[in-house]
Design a protein around this motif. Structure first.
Motif, PDB file in Angstrom:
ATOM      1  N   TYR A  52       0.929  -1.143  -0.051  1.00 60.36           N
ATOM      2  CA  TYR A  52       0.003  -0.093   0.157  1.00 60.36           C
ATOM      3  C   TYR A  52       0.990   1.408   0.041  1.00 60.36           C
ATOM      4  CZ  TYR A  52      -4.901  -1.006   0.425  1.00 60.36           C
ATOM      5  OH  TYR A  52      -6.053  -1.471   0.225  1.00 60.36           O
ATOM      6  N   ALA A  53       1.871   1.168   0.889  1.00 62.05           N
ATOM      7  CA  ALA A  53       2.781   2.307   1.130  1.00 62.05           C
ATOM      8  C   ALA A  53       3.364   2.666  -0.195  1.00 62.05           C
ATOM      9  CB  ALA A  53       3.673   2.165   2.001  1.00 62.05           C
ATOM     10  N   ALA A  54       3.872   1.460  -1.017  1.00 59.59           N
ATOM     11  CA  ALA A  54       4.855   1.803  -2.430  1.00 59.59           C
ATOM     12  C   ALA A  54       3.784   2.161  -3.364  1.00 59.59           C
ATOM     13  CB  ALA A  54       5.316   0.455  -2.542  1.00 59.59           C
ATOM     14  N   ALA A  55       2.476   1.700  -3.431  1.00 61.76           N
ATOM     15  CA  ALA A  55       1.511   2.236  -4.404  1.00 61.76           C
ATOM     16  C   ALA A  55       1.357   3.993  -4.469  1.00 61.76           C
ATOM     17  CB  ALA A  55       0.231   1.573  -4.228  1.00 61.76           C
ATOM     18  N   LEU A  56       1.156   4.296  -3.060  1.00 67.82           N
ATOM     19  CA  LEU A  56       0.858   5.590  -2.875  1.00 67.82           C
ATOM     20  C   LEU A  56       2.191   6.304  -3.016  1.00 67.82           C
ATOM     21  CD1 LEU A  56      -0.898   5.392   0.579  1.00 67.82           C
ATOM     22  CD2 LEU A  56      -1.703   6.145  -1.680  1.00 67.82           C
ATOM     23  N   MET A  57       3.408   5.807  -2.805  1.00 63.75           N
ATOM     24  CA  MET A  57       4.756   6.612  -2.950  1.00 63.75           C
ATOM     25  C   MET A  57       5.150   6.596  -4.535  1.00 63.75           C
ATOM     26  SD  MET A  57       7.261   8.022  -1.461  1.00 63.75           S
ATOM     27  CE  MET A  57       7.219   7.406   0.187  1.00 63.75           C
ATOM     28  N   LEU A  58       4.495   5.502  -5.095  1.00 62.36           N
ATOM     29  CA  LEU A  58       4.611   5.658  -6.700  1.00 62.36           C
ATOM     30  C   LEU A  58       3.842   6.754  -7.139  1.00 62.36           C
ATOM     31  CD1 LEU A  58       5.617   4.727  -9.307  1.00 62.36           C
ATOM     32  CD2 LEU A  58       4.165   2.825  -9.413  1.00 62.36           C
ATOM     33  N   GLY A  59       2.674   6.785  -6.850  1.00 65.75           N
ATOM     34  CA  GLY A  59       1.606   7.902  -7.123  1.00 65.75           C
ATOM     35  C   GLY A  59       2.228   9.205  -7.044  1.00 65.75           C
ATOM     36  N   TRP A  60       2.750   9.642  -5.649  1.00 70.16           N
ATOM     37  CA  TRP A  60       3.237  10.721  -5.454  1.00 70.16           C
ATOM     38  C   TRP A  60       4.312  11.252  -6.356  1.00 70.16           C
ATOM     39  CZ3 TRP A  60      -0.005  13.667  -2.460  1.00 70.16           C
ATOM     40  CH2 TRP A  60       0.168  14.872  -2.441  1.00 70.16           C
ATOM     41  N   THR A  61       5.257  10.105  -6.557  1.00 70.97           N
ATOM     42  CA  THR A  61       6.373  10.287  -7.514  1.00 70.97           C
ATOM     43  C   THR A  61       6.050  10.948  -8.575  1.00 70.97           C
ATOM     44  OG1 THR A  61       7.661   8.570  -6.443  1.00 70.97           O
ATOM     45  CG2 THR A  61       8.342   9.268  -8.656  1.00 70.97           C
TER      46      THR A  61
END
Length: 135
Positions: A52-61
């Protein structure tokens, strides 16, 4: 808004996108999470939370990369990024306070986050800084 502010925002968005892309690594690679935070990768719940955290971090990137293309039009992304960084810091402080992570492992992250906060806030508020000469 000035060309100088556009350059500052563009730099903030680029540095933020690179930082976020690098932050994906310990979220996706348990050995890097162990090296970075001292976490031993747990079972399914840990992997689920990191996913979940990785998906959100990718989205913010990707959001920061998008803002980079038109920094003045998308300057409010800098404000949103400051809010996200404050949220991350609050989570990290809670983790240190609970004993889940050693403070020594968080200090480099907090130094980086302080720099990012200064960069994003400074770029966004550039025209209203009283010590800056107008272009």
């Amino acid at each position: 808004m000035s060309d100088r502010q556009a350059r500052l925002l563009r730099a903030a968005f680029l540095i933020g996108a690179i930082t976020d892309a690098l932050a994906l690594l310990p979220l996706l690679v348990p050995a890097l999470a162990r090296l970075t935070w001292g976490f031993e990768a747990g079972g399914g719940a840990y992997r689920f939370a990191m996913g979940y955290a990785a998906a959100l971090m990718l989205g913010w990137t990707l959001l920061l990369a998008w803002a980079y293309r038109r920094p003045l039009e998308r300057s409010f992304v800098a404000v949103l990024t400051v809010i996200v960084i404050y949220g991350l810091v609050a989570t990290e402080v809670a983790a240190v306070h609970s004993g889940a992570i050693a403070i020594g492992r968080m200090i480099p992250t907090w130094i980086l986050q302080a720099g990012l906060l200064a960069l994003f806030a400074g770029a966004y508020h550039y025209p209203s800084m009283p010590w800056v000469d107008s272009d």
